[in-house]
Design an enzyme around this catalytic site. Sequence first.
Site, short mmCIF file in Angstrom:
data_model
loop_
_atom_site.label_atom_id
_atom_site.label_comp_id
_atom_site.label_asym_id
_atom_site.label_seq_id
_atom_site.Cartn_x
_atom_site.Cartn_y
_atom_site.Cartn_z
N MET A 162 -43.49 42.31 2.58
CA MET A 162 -42.49 41.36 3.07
C MET A 162 -42.04 41.85 4.44
O MET A 162 -41.68 43.02 4.61
CB MET A 162 -41.32 41.18 2.11
N ARG A 298 -34.65 44.88 -4.79
CA ARG A 298 -33.41 45.64 -4.98
C ARG A 298 -33.36 46.25 -6.38
O ARG A 298 -32.94 47.40 -6.53
CB ARG A 298 -32.21 44.73 -4.72
N TYR A 439 -32.75 51.19 2.34
CA TYR A 439 -33.47 49.93 2.51
C TYR A 439 -33.17 48.91 1.43
O TYR A 439 -32.45 49.19 0.49
CB TYR A 439 -34.96 50.16 2.72
N GLU A 440 -33.71 47.68 1.68
CA GLU A 440 -33.38 46.49 0.87
C GLU A 440 -31.90 46.17 0.95
O GLU A 440 -31.30 45.69 -0.02
CB GLU A 440 -33.82 46.68 -0.59
N GLY A 441 -31.31 46.43 2.09
CA GLY A 441 -29.86 46.26 2.27
C GLY A 441 -29.17 47.55 1.89
O GLY A 441 -29.24 47.97 0.74
#
Length: 596
Positions: A162, A298, A439-441
Amino acid sequence: MGHFKINTRDIFFILKDQLDYGALCALDKYSDLDEKTLDLLINEAVAFAKGVVDPLQELGETEGVIFDNGRVSCPRAFREAFKKYGQDGWTAAARDPVWGGGGFPTMMRIVVNDIMYGACQAFNMAPSLTHGAAHLIESFGTDELKKMFVPRMYDGTWSGTMALTEPDAGSNLADIQTTAAPLENGRFKIKGTKIFISWGDHDLAENIVHLVLARIVGAPEGVKGISLFIVPKYKINPDGSVGDPNDVLCGGVEKKLGLHGSPTCVLNFGTGDNCDAWLCGEENRGLAHMFQMMNQARINTGVSGMAIAATAYQNALAYAKERVQGRDIAGRKKGGVPIIDHPDVRRMLLWMKAVTEGMRSLTYTAAFWADLAAQLPDRSRREHYRDLIEFITPVVKAYCSEKGFRVCEIAMQCLGGYGYSREYPIEQYLRDVKVLSLYEGTNGIQSLDLMGRKMAMKDGALLNGFKDEVMEFCQIHAGHSVLGEQINALGRAVDQVCGMAVKMRDLQKTDPLQWASYTYPALMCLGEITVVWRLLDMAVAAHKKIQSGRGPEDFFKGKILQATWYADTVLPFCITEMTGCLREGREIVDMPISAF
């Protein structure tokens, strides 16, 4: 002997005695399965992880990733493992057989990832990302696109990524600058740069399928103008074979603290103005579509933190049983004793055991909810479990990544100086696991999501659904002969933490700066409360086993002792933290920048 250590008895206790995961086979979609088949899958996953994935951990460090003349190469064993991973069905174990999946419950994907991430996080990111990208196409692509991409990605022939982040648009996706210009036959031409793309380029597969967020020329500004595109590294010939390069160039590979076996890439799309793409889903709905993969990522970030923590604990435990150092402080034994006899080492081991088992129960429970949310016949019950998953996702991501790092840190402390050396795997775990909070927010972003958007959704229904779930457990077992005191304390803490959450929700409207200053500790409070709940629920199941006289008593006793100790020591800190989240002092927001 490899680094990877796992206690399958702990896994099966949660699955069978706590969650009764065999009940999923009563759902129509899984009626052809039974619990023995699920058990077999897990045992086979452990064997695959030990035999194929475990050796990659050291190879990722010693051979690493090579970037030369715009090309990325990985250790040969990584290429062989990726192909076998797909061919043996691990990538798509929980996907639809129509597209090459194994047809197992969604929950099994989380259990398999737990096992594989523990064996080698750097490697398992590749098939995990491939699964997420393929499932995105399966969910939103046309039938033609599904046939073209999904089976080849699920079987390990092609991989997937992604591609979201850009140099000037990190977590703020509304600012992305990558563009998509319409071509003939429904295709688009992509132009832009993406950064920090995990497994963005490599030589593991014949093709790499990027799921790219871009803005169609003339689309609205902000998130409402973002679309999702399928951009393969190589173009696809009419017969489905790999064709010419698709103007997707790797501009560099990041040099990182850890995960040296996983290439993190800069990708340049359309530098030669020749990068073709297909629209996936609806125009200007790209971010909504991508959230499916982002939320899965997440959850898997939390699973990865838990899995690395679990093997770190098992390594520390094995060392503590074997390492002879010092005398018994109470004089119970003569001569040198294993360090597991020292009370402070036992304290560290018990903390790691409780946290890792609590996190495993948390992630498995969320996975169990996912199957109920998708497959239960009653619509209101499906919605209830969807709300629970929405609520718990940022908790799983942030709490498990944070605690995963702390467990690795404490595991290193157990080993003393040896933990700091490469002779043991702990130092690599510590380096590899740290990225999960980033990561992933980042975890700070997860806390804003939980304490802001999730608290406001459906007039607070998500928080209320979570509270109802925990309080039902507390009410049923309030009079438990062994665990009643801790269960009642949990009930009081749940009341307080939910009360705090409501007050913070109101504060967001009147004083957003003060609110945002305390969202992270609030999320961690909710995480601790949830883990205490899962540990006590596990302890109730263990107590039933002891009463029935079935199984090893010490094993079940361990579940009870870890739950009572953790509840008694952690809940008071949670109460204090909750109080701090509501304090009126404004030092965080009032501190002058020049005073930092």
